[in-house]
Design a protein around this motif. Structure first.
Motif, short mmCIF file in Angstrom:
data_model
loop_
_atom_site.label_atom_id
_atom_site.label_comp_id
_atom_site.label_asym_id
_atom_site.label_seq_id
_atom_site.Cartn_x
_atom_site.Cartn_y
_atom_site.Cartn_z
N TYR A 166 -29.52 -3.32 -22.89
CA TYR A 166 -28.70 -3.19 -21.68
C TYR A 166 -27.48 -4.11 -21.77
CZ TYR A 166 -27.56 -3.13 -16.67
OH TYR A 166 -26.90 -3.00 -15.46
N ASP A 167 -27.68 -5.26 -22.38
CA ASP A 167 -26.63 -6.26 -22.54
C ASP A 167 -25.59 -5.77 -23.56
OD1 ASP A 167 -25.22 -8.51 -23.56
OD2 ASP A 167 -26.87 -9.88 -23.25
N LYS A 168 -26.02 -5.52 -24.78
CA LYS A 168 -25.09 -5.06 -25.84
C LYS A 168 -25.89 -4.33 -26.90
CE LYS A 168 -21.06 -7.50 -27.20
NZ LYS A 168 -20.45 -8.64 -27.89
N TRP A 197 -18.74 0.43 -23.23
CA TRP A 197 -19.99 1.13 -23.59
C TRP A 197 -21.22 0.29 -23.30
CZ3 TRP A 197 -20.53 6.16 -25.48
CH2 TRP A 197 -19.33 6.83 -25.74
N ARG A 198 -21.03 -0.94 -22.84
CA ARG A 198 -22.20 -1.78 -22.50
C ARG A 198 -22.72 -1.35 -21.13
NH1 ARG A 198 -20.21 -7.94 -23.40
NH2 ARG A 198 -22.40 -8.42 -23.06
N CYS A 199 -24.03 -1.19 -21.03
CA CYS A 199 -24.61 -0.79 -19.73
C CYS A 199 -24.19 -1.77 -18.65
CB CYS A 199 -26.13 -0.74 -19.79
SG CYS A 199 -26.86 0.08 -21.21
N LYS A 200 -24.19 -3.04 -18.99
CA LYS A 200 -23.90 -4.07 -17.98
C LYS A 200 -22.46 -3.96 -17.49
CE LYS A 200 -20.95 -7.10 -19.73
NZ LYS A 200 -19.78 -7.61 -19.00
N GLU A 201 -21.56 -3.42 -18.30
CA GLU A 201 -20.15 -3.35 -17.91
C GLU A 201 -19.96 -2.40 -16.72
OE1 GLU A 201 -17.91 -5.49 -19.47
OE2 GLU A 201 -16.84 -4.96 -17.65
N CYS A 202 -20.72 -1.31 -16.69
CA CYS A 202 -20.61 -0.37 -15.57
C CYS A 202 -21.61 -0.66 -14.46
CB CYS A 202 -20.79 1.07 -16.06
SG CYS A 202 -19.35 1.66 -17.00
N TYR A 227 -27.52 -5.65 -11.89
CA TYR A 227 -27.99 -4.26 -11.83
C TYR A 227 -27.53 -3.54 -10.55
CZ TYR A 227 -31.05 -7.21 -14.66
OH TYR A 227 -31.52 -8.19 -15.51
N LYS A 228 -26.58 -4.14 -9.84
CA LYS A 228 -26.19 -3.60 -8.54
C LYS A 228 -24.82 -2.95 -8.53
CE LYS A 228 -29.33 -6.20 -5.78
NZ LYS A 228 -29.63 -7.00 -4.61
N GLY A 229 -24.14 -2.88 -9.66
CA GLY A 229 -22.84 -2.24 -9.72
C GLY A 229 -21.91 -2.74 -8.62
N LYS A 276 -16.13 -6.96 -7.14
CA LYS A 276 -14.73 -7.39 -7.19
C LYS A 276 -14.49 -8.12 -8.51
CE LYS A 276 -15.50 -11.58 -4.32
NZ LYS A 276 -16.90 -11.80 -4.38
N GLY A 277 -13.21 -8.40 -8.79
CA GLY A 277 -12.89 -9.17 -10.00
C GLY A 277 -12.60 -8.30 -11.21
N SER A 278 -12.49 -8.96 -12.38
CA SER A 278 -12.00 -8.28 -13.59
C SER A 278 -13.00 -7.26 -14.15
CB SER A 278 -11.67 -9.32 -14.66
OG SER A 278 -12.85 -9.99 -15.04
N HIS A 279 -14.25 -7.27 -13.66
CA HIS A 279 -15.23 -6.29 -14.15
C HIS A 279 -15.48 -5.16 -13.15
CE1 HIS A 279 -16.41 -8.59 -17.73
NE2 HIS A 279 -16.25 -9.65 -16.97
#
Ligand code: HEC
Ligand code: HEC
Length: 261
Positions: A59-61, A90-95, A100-102, A109-112
């Protein structure tokens, strides 16, 4: 960024073990060892807790875990509202976020920021259903990119391994709801072996803008808790999902007291 891989001697040993196994198999007329069909580093007689840890690392990378090359182009489902591009998308954590709350969590908020929903909704559902979601059109993950054995681990992690981080980390102050003193005992006996007693033996960034455990734990406690539980993909770091969640949160609380610079 400096990358510490498993020492070459370890890889050589496992290669040797595989060769010896194959050779013995041939001599004794046995089938080749089952491990050959799995991702590298697959546990012998894997337990659920190990499988979930491995899923957490994916999930991380995921490409670090399966030792594949990351996709280069931006993920087709990555929203235009997001600021990232290329393999990071493509990292699960990025989206879906470290919590785990998107959009409903720290990445709201913020850069992600992506505005996408999290994965809390699939906790406790049938892992087979989650496996299908990973392979759906939106996700565009093919078995050529990620073996089914890896998707199964991800599914098990999402079904049984994720927690509601808001229970353990106060979102507004980012403070862990843990006992630092208890956490110190775990830290000094386990983490300090590699990271040093003040967490500064490994610098995740560079001399100019150093980043240590203390830095990450204060800035991103959700990422730190995830890594305490499941380890760091692609390097020899322990996964402490064998401990209770409160033990893990106590460790997080202690790491937040370590120097950030
Ligand atoms: C580029 C962005 C992106 C990445 C990377 C991504 N996803 Fe998703 N994911 C989505 C979108 C979009 C949805 C659909 C959200 C919706 O229905 O509103 C989704 C939905 C999901 C859901 C269903 C959540 C629910 O409650 O219905 C799961 C489970 C999931 N993703 C798992 C994963 C896993 C595991 C990975 C990594 C292997 C991953 N995703 C990587 C964009 C992404
Ligand atoms: C066996 C050695 C080892 C142990 C034990 C270990 N780590 Fe690590 N850890 C590493 C390595 C190696 C890295 C990757 C360093 C890099 O990427 O530059 C890492 C990375 C991390 C990161 C990732 C930071 C980032 O931004 O990528 C965190 C957080 C972390 N460790 C916390 C801990 C904690 C807390 C413990 C104890 C529960 C611990 N580690 C135990 C070796 C270890």
């Amino acid at each position: 960024m400096k990358r510490l891989k498993a020492p070459p001697s370890m890889r050589a040993t496992s290669l040797l073990a595989t060769l010896v196994g194959l050779l013995l198999g041939t001599v004794l007329g046995l089938a080749p060892p089952e491990a050959a069909a799995q991702e590298e580093g697959h546990a012998h007689d894997p337990t659920n807790i190990w499988t979930i840890s491995r899923g957490g690392q994916l999930y991380d990378k995921w490409w670090e875990v399966i030792e594949a090359a990351p996709p280069k182009e931006t993920h087709p489902a990555y929203p235009a509202a997001g600021k990232k591009k290329g393999s990071a998308t493509w990292r699960c954590k990025e989206c879906h976020g470290w919590d785990y709350k998107g959009v409903e969590g720290a990445y709201g908020k913020g850069s992600h920021y992506t505005g996408l929903k999290g994965v809390r909704g699939v906790a406790d559902i049938d892992p087979g259903r989650i496996h299908q979601i990973i392979m759906d059109k939106t996700h565009a993950f093919t078995p050529a990119m990620m073996p089914h054995s890896a998707m199964e681990k991800l599914a098990l992690f999402l079904s049984l391994g994720q927690v509601d981080m808001d229970k353990y980390i106060d979102r507004a102050t980012r403070k862990a709801r843990g006992d630092r003193r208890r956490g110190a005992a775990f830290f000094q006996n386990i983490c300090a072996v590699c990271h040093g007693f003040n967490g500064k033996a490994i610098n995740f960034k560079d001399e100019k803008k150093p980043e240590y455990i203390g830095t990450v734990a204060q800035e991103n406690p959700w990422e730190t808790l995830h890594k305490i539980r499941f380890g760091q993909p692609g390097v020899g770091m322990v996964a402490l999902s064998v401990l209770s969640i409160q033990d893990q949160v106590d460790i997080l609380a202690y790491t937040q007291t370590l120097p950030a610079k």
